[in-house]
Design a protein around this motif. Structure first.
Motif, PDB file in Angstrom:
ATOM      1  N   LEU A  17       4.406 -29.130  23.028  1.00 58.05           N
ATOM      2  CA  LEU A  17       2.984 -29.285  22.861  1.00 58.05           C
ATOM      3  C   LEU A  17       2.437 -28.316  21.729  1.00 58.05           C
ATOM      4  N   GLU A  18       3.148 -27.327  21.532  1.00 61.14           N
ATOM      5  CA  GLU A  18       2.940 -26.420  20.153  1.00 61.14           C
ATOM      6  C   GLU A  18       3.439 -27.043  19.085  1.00 61.14           C
ATOM      7  N   ARG A  19       4.553 -27.852  19.137  1.00 56.99           N
ATOM      8  CA  ARG A  19       5.024 -28.615  17.876  1.00 56.99           C
ATOM      9  C   ARG A  19       4.085 -29.842  17.395  1.00 56.99           C
ATOM     10  N   ILE A  20       3.412 -30.424  18.613  1.00 53.15           N
ATOM     11  CA  ILE A  20       2.452 -31.596  18.540  1.00 53.15           C
ATOM     12  C   ILE A  20       1.146 -30.979  17.648  1.00 53.15           C
ATOM     13  N   PHE A  21       0.647 -29.775  18.117  1.00 55.76           N
ATOM     14  CA  PHE A  21      -0.491 -29.268  17.788  1.00 55.76           C
ATOM     15  C   PHE A  21      -0.300 -28.951  16.312  1.00 55.76           C
ATOM     16  N   ASP A  22       0.923 -28.395  15.853  1.00 55.12           N
ATOM     17  CA  ASP A  22       1.107 -28.180  14.565  1.00 55.12           C
ATOM     18  C   ASP A  22       1.159 -29.463  13.707  1.00 55.12           C
ATOM     19  N   TRP A  23       2.029 -30.374  14.305  1.00 56.49           N
ATOM     20  CA  TRP A  23       1.847 -31.536  13.475  1.00 56.49           C
ATOM     21  C   TRP A  23       0.448 -32.269  13.250  1.00 56.49           C
ATOM     22  N   GLN A  24      -0.405 -32.056  14.252  1.00 56.01           N
ATOM     23  CA  GLN A  24      -1.907 -32.656  14.295  1.00 56.01           C
ATOM     24  C   GLN A  24      -2.555 -31.813  13.220  1.00 56.01           C
ATOM     25  N   GLU A  25      -2.052 -30.634  13.227  1.00 56.42           N
ATOM     26  CA  GLU A  25      -3.052 -29.780  12.048  1.00 56.42           C
ATOM     27  C   GLU A  25      -2.506 -30.202  10.777  1.00 56.42           C
ATOM     28  N   ARG A  26      -1.421 -30.406  10.468  1.00 56.13           N
ATOM     29  CA  ARG A  26      -0.877 -30.600   9.108  1.00 56.13           C
ATOM     30  C   ARG A  26      -1.456 -32.144   8.823  1.00 56.13           C
TER      31      ARG A  26
END
Length: 68
Positions: free
Chosen positions: A54-63
């Motif tokens: 989930l954290e990786r997904i949020f990081d991807w969404q931010e980028r």
């Protein structure tokens, strides 16, 4: 249900980088129609992704949102 460009890109990320199955994504998309939660939250709530994923997904969404 029509998917946005962002949704399509997110689904590609989920499948390619996090190896989330198409069936898990399909379940989450159906659940999203009933709930007002974002797709990543639904995936996490139903145990389809871990907290780290989930954290990786949020990081991807931010980028993704910062892209020109």
């Amino acid at each position: 249900m029509e998917l946005s460009k962002k949704d399509i890109q997110l689904i590609h990320f989920l499948q390619d980088k996090l190896t989330i199955s198409a069936s898990s994504i399909s379940v989450a998309l159906r659940m999203r129609q009933r709930a007002s939660e974002p797709l990543p939250i639904i995936l996490w709530q139903y145990g389809l992704v871990s907290l780290q994923q989930l954290e990786r997904i949020f990081d991807w969404q931010e980028r993704w949102e910062l892209r020109p």
